[in-house]
Design an enzyme around this catalytic site. Structure first.
Site, PDB file in Angstrom:
ATOM      1  N   TYR A 157     111.275  95.144 -20.044  1.00 45.98           N
ATOM      2  CA  TYR A 157     110.200  94.137 -19.988  1.00 45.98           C
ATOM      3  C   TYR A 157     110.265  93.348 -18.675  1.00 45.98           C
ATOM      4  O   TYR A 157     109.252  93.146 -18.000  1.00 45.98           O
ATOM      5  CB  TYR A 157     110.357  93.219 -21.192  1.00 45.98           C
ATOM      6  CG  TYR A 157     109.278  92.168 -21.358  1.00 45.98           C
ATOM      7  CD1 TYR A 157     108.008  92.508 -21.824  1.00 45.98           C
ATOM      8  CD2 TYR A 157     109.539  90.829 -21.076  1.00 45.98           C
ATOM      9  CE1 TYR A 157     107.026  91.539 -21.992  1.00 45.98           C
ATOM     10  CE2 TYR A 157     108.566  89.854 -21.244  1.00 45.98           C
ATOM     11  CZ  TYR A 157     107.316  90.216 -21.697  1.00 45.98           C
ATOM     12  OH  TYR A 157     106.342  89.255 -21.862  1.00 45.98           O
ATOM     13  N   LYS A 190     107.443  93.143 -15.743  1.00 45.29           N
ATOM     14  CA  LYS A 190     106.794  91.876 -15.371  1.00 45.29           C
ATOM     15  C   LYS A 190     107.080  91.509 -13.909  1.00 45.29           C
ATOM     16  O   LYS A 190     106.246  90.893 -13.246  1.00 45.29           O
ATOM     17  CB  LYS A 190     107.249  90.759 -16.320  1.00 45.29           C
ATOM     18  CG  LYS A 190     106.787  90.971 -17.771  1.00 45.29           C
ATOM     19  CD  LYS A 190     105.278  91.008 -17.877  1.00 45.29           C
ATOM     20  CE  LYS A 190     104.779  91.131 -19.293  1.00 45.29           C
ATOM     21  NZ  LYS A 190     103.307  91.130 -19.393  1.00 45.29           N
TER      22      LYS A 190
HETATM   23  P1  NAP Z   1     100.594  89.709 -28.855  1.00 43.10           P
HETATM   24  O1  NAP Z   1     100.229  88.509 -29.644  1.00 43.10           O
HETATM   25  O2  NAP Z   1     101.657  90.633 -29.347  1.00 43.10           O
HETATM   26  O3  NAP Z   1      99.242  90.562 -28.593  1.00 43.10           O
HETATM   27  C1  NAP Z   1      99.324  91.767 -27.894  1.00 43.10           C
HETATM   28  C2  NAP Z   1      97.942  92.257 -27.574  1.00 43.10           C
HETATM   29  O4  NAP Z   1      98.089  93.475 -26.807  1.00 43.10           O
HETATM   30  C3  NAP Z   1      97.131  92.622 -28.801  1.00 43.10           C
HETATM   31  O5  NAP Z   1      95.787  92.316 -28.547  1.00 43.10           O
HETATM   32  C4  NAP Z   1      97.320  94.132 -28.909  1.00 43.10           C
HETATM   33  O6  NAP Z   1      96.246  94.829 -29.555  1.00 43.10           O
HETATM   34  C5  NAP Z   1      97.362  94.515 -27.438  1.00 43.10           C
HETATM   35  N1  NAP Z   1      98.006  95.805 -27.188  1.00 43.10           N
HETATM   36  C6  NAP Z   1      99.227  96.235 -27.601  1.00 43.10           C
HETATM   37  N2  NAP Z   1      99.438  97.512 -27.187  1.00 43.10           N
HETATM   38  C7  NAP Z   1      98.316  97.877 -26.508  1.00 43.10           C
HETATM   39  C8  NAP Z   1      97.894  99.090 -25.869  1.00 43.10           C
HETATM   40  N3  NAP Z   1      98.687 100.172 -25.813  1.00 43.10           N
HETATM   41  N4  NAP Z   1      96.664  99.126 -25.300  1.00 43.10           N
HETATM   42  C9  NAP Z   1      95.848  98.030 -25.348  1.00 43.10           C
HETATM   43  N5  NAP Z   1      96.186  96.877 -25.935  1.00 43.10           N
HETATM   44  C10 NAP Z   1      97.406  96.796 -26.504  1.00 43.10           C
HETATM   45  O7  NAP Z   1     101.040  89.323 -27.359  1.00 43.10           O
HETATM   46  P2  NAP Z   1     100.940  87.913 -26.582  1.00 43.10           P
HETATM   47  O8  NAP Z   1     102.129  87.110 -26.910  1.00 43.10           O
HETATM   48  O9  NAP Z   1      99.576  87.330 -26.725  1.00 43.10           O
HETATM   49  O10 NAP Z   1     101.151  88.442 -25.089  1.00 43.10           O
HETATM   50  C11 NAP Z   1     100.080  88.693 -24.183  1.00 43.10           C
HETATM   51  C12 NAP Z   1     100.677  88.914 -22.802  1.00 43.10           C
HETATM   52  O11 NAP Z   1     101.402  87.756 -22.399  1.00 43.10           O
HETATM   53  C13 NAP Z   1     101.666  90.080 -22.735  1.00 43.10           C
HETATM   54  O12 NAP Z   1     101.518  90.777 -21.524  1.00 43.10           O
HETATM   55  C14 NAP Z   1     103.006  89.390 -22.767  1.00 43.10           C
HETATM   56  O13 NAP Z   1     104.010  90.162 -22.148  1.00 43.10           O
HETATM   57  C15 NAP Z   1     102.704  88.128 -22.012  1.00 43.10           C
HETATM   58  N6  NAP Z   1     103.643  87.039 -22.279  1.00 43.10           N
HETATM   59  C16 NAP Z   1     103.774  86.533 -23.535  1.00 43.10           C
HETATM   60  C17 NAP Z   1     104.682  85.495 -23.760  1.00 43.10           C
HETATM   61  C18 NAP Z   1     104.890  84.891 -25.135  1.00 43.10           C
HETATM   62  O14 NAP Z   1     105.811  84.059 -25.286  1.00 43.10           O
HETATM   63  N7  NAP Z   1     104.089  85.215 -26.128  1.00 43.10           N
HETATM   64  C19 NAP Z   1     105.437  85.003 -22.700  1.00 43.10           C
HETATM   65  C20 NAP Z   1     105.273  85.543 -21.424  1.00 43.10           C
HETATM   66  C21 NAP Z   1     104.361  86.565 -21.224  1.00 43.10           C
HETATM   67  P3  NAP Z   1      96.240  95.090 -31.179  1.00 43.10           P
HETATM   68  O15 NAP Z   1      95.959  93.758 -31.823  1.00 43.10           O
HETATM   69  O16 NAP Z   1      95.124  96.076 -31.364  1.00 43.10           O
HETATM   70  O17 NAP Z   1      97.586  95.617 -31.528  1.00 43.10           O
END
Ligand code: NAP
Length: 252
Positions: A160, A164
């Site tokens: 990861y 990133k």
């Molecule tokens: P999340 O709640 O797990 O949501 C993930 C999203 O990605 C969902 O809409 C999912 O679609 C979609 N997805 C998963 N696999 C996919 C694929 N193969 N093709 C297209 N879409 C796909 O994640 P989040 O926490 O909102 O994170 C969003 C971004 O922010 C990510 O890049 C993550 O690394 C980054 N981020 C998050 C955090 C945190 O603390 N949450 C911190 C730093 C960075 P489905 O609903 O259809 O499965």
């Protein structure tokens, strides 16, 4: 488009059915942009995002597109669907991301490859697929959702963190290549944001992370969406190649 009608910008958000992607979609819709909401498999959640976007701004169009961003075909289907529906793409948000955590010594190559394929290669493919359109428009905003882990690393997340950190190099290089075409590229590095992804952490890991956040709370998806809203706007035209932390001070 009718004469004298103001230009309606089009934003495409990957992984927009839930979490941060949903909040970004709603905030860009609220700015009056048409939105293309991508998801992997959760159609009900994507339709909920669409309804929330339309509620935020009744005169926009919200389109949902199922596509796997870890595949080249999925990325091209997504971009083509948005172009067929709207005829342009002004804002690309590479947000889709997954984790597959393990310690270095235990991580198998499939775990490494799956995370890179979606988080980094998928973002590269989407950037590449929109570039020609943005160059013709002489306008574009690309925003890649990186992570604080891409800046500082994290035990148990070599895959990861590499994806990133890679996104940051990708962003800076695109910024240099496309600035003269009025296309900006920036990255956002969220800290610990309350979504399904962070819900997977153990209580002990959450408490340890919270203790490192000067603001003393988890971030909300809307905290990230507000930063995206600005970088995606015309007002941010002189900001490119930057990495903006949205982390409650965690990265200080
Ligand atoms: P999340 O709640 O797990 O949501 C993930 C999203 O990605 C969902 O809409 C999912 O679609 C979609 N997805 C998963 N696999 C996919 C694929 N193969 N093709 C297209 N879409 C796909 O994640 P989040 O926490 O909102 O994170 C969003 C971004 O922010 C990510 O890049 C993550 O690394 C980054 N981020 C998050 C955090 C945190 O603390 N949450 C911190 C730093 C960075 P489905 O609903 O259809 O499965």
């Amino acid at each position: 488009m009718e004469q004298n009608q103001p230009l309606k910008r089009v934003a495409l958000i990957t992984g927009a059915s839930r979490g941060i992607g949903r909040a970004i979609s709603i905030s860009l819709a609220a700015e009056g942009m048409n939105v293309c909401i991508n998801y992997a498999g959760n159609e009900a959640a994507a339709l909920k995002t669409k309804a929330l976007c339309e509620e935020a701004s009744p005169d926009i169009t919200a389109l949902t597109v199922q596509a796997d961003i870890s595949s080249e075909e999925g990325c091209h289907t997504l971009i083509q669907s948005a172009l067929d529906a709207f005829g342009r793409i002004d804002v690309l948000i590479n947000n889709a991301g997954i984790t597959q955590d393990n310690l270095l010594v235990r991580m198998d190559t499939q775990q490494f490859d799956r995370v890179i394929a979606l988080n980094l290669r998928g973002a590269f493919l989407c950037c590449q697929a929109v570039t020609r359109t943005m160059m013709k428009q002489r306008y574009g905003r690309i925003i890649n959702i990186s992570s604080i882990v891409g800046l500082h690393g994290n035990a148990g997340q070599v895959n990861y963190a590499a994806s990133k950190a890679g996104l940051i190099g990708l962003t800076k290089s695109i910024a240099k290549e496309l600035a003269s075409r009025n296309i900006t590229a920036n990255a956002i590095a969220p800290g610990f944001i309350e979504t399904d992804m962070s819900a997977a952490m153990t209580d002990a890991a959450k408490a340890a992370t919270l203790a490192q956040i000067p603001c003393g709370r988890e971030g909300l998806p809307s905290d990230v969406a507000e930063a995206v809203r600005f970088l995606a706007s015309e007002k941010a035209s002189y900001i490119t190649g930057q990495v903006l932390g949205v982390d409650g001070g965690m990265g200080i």
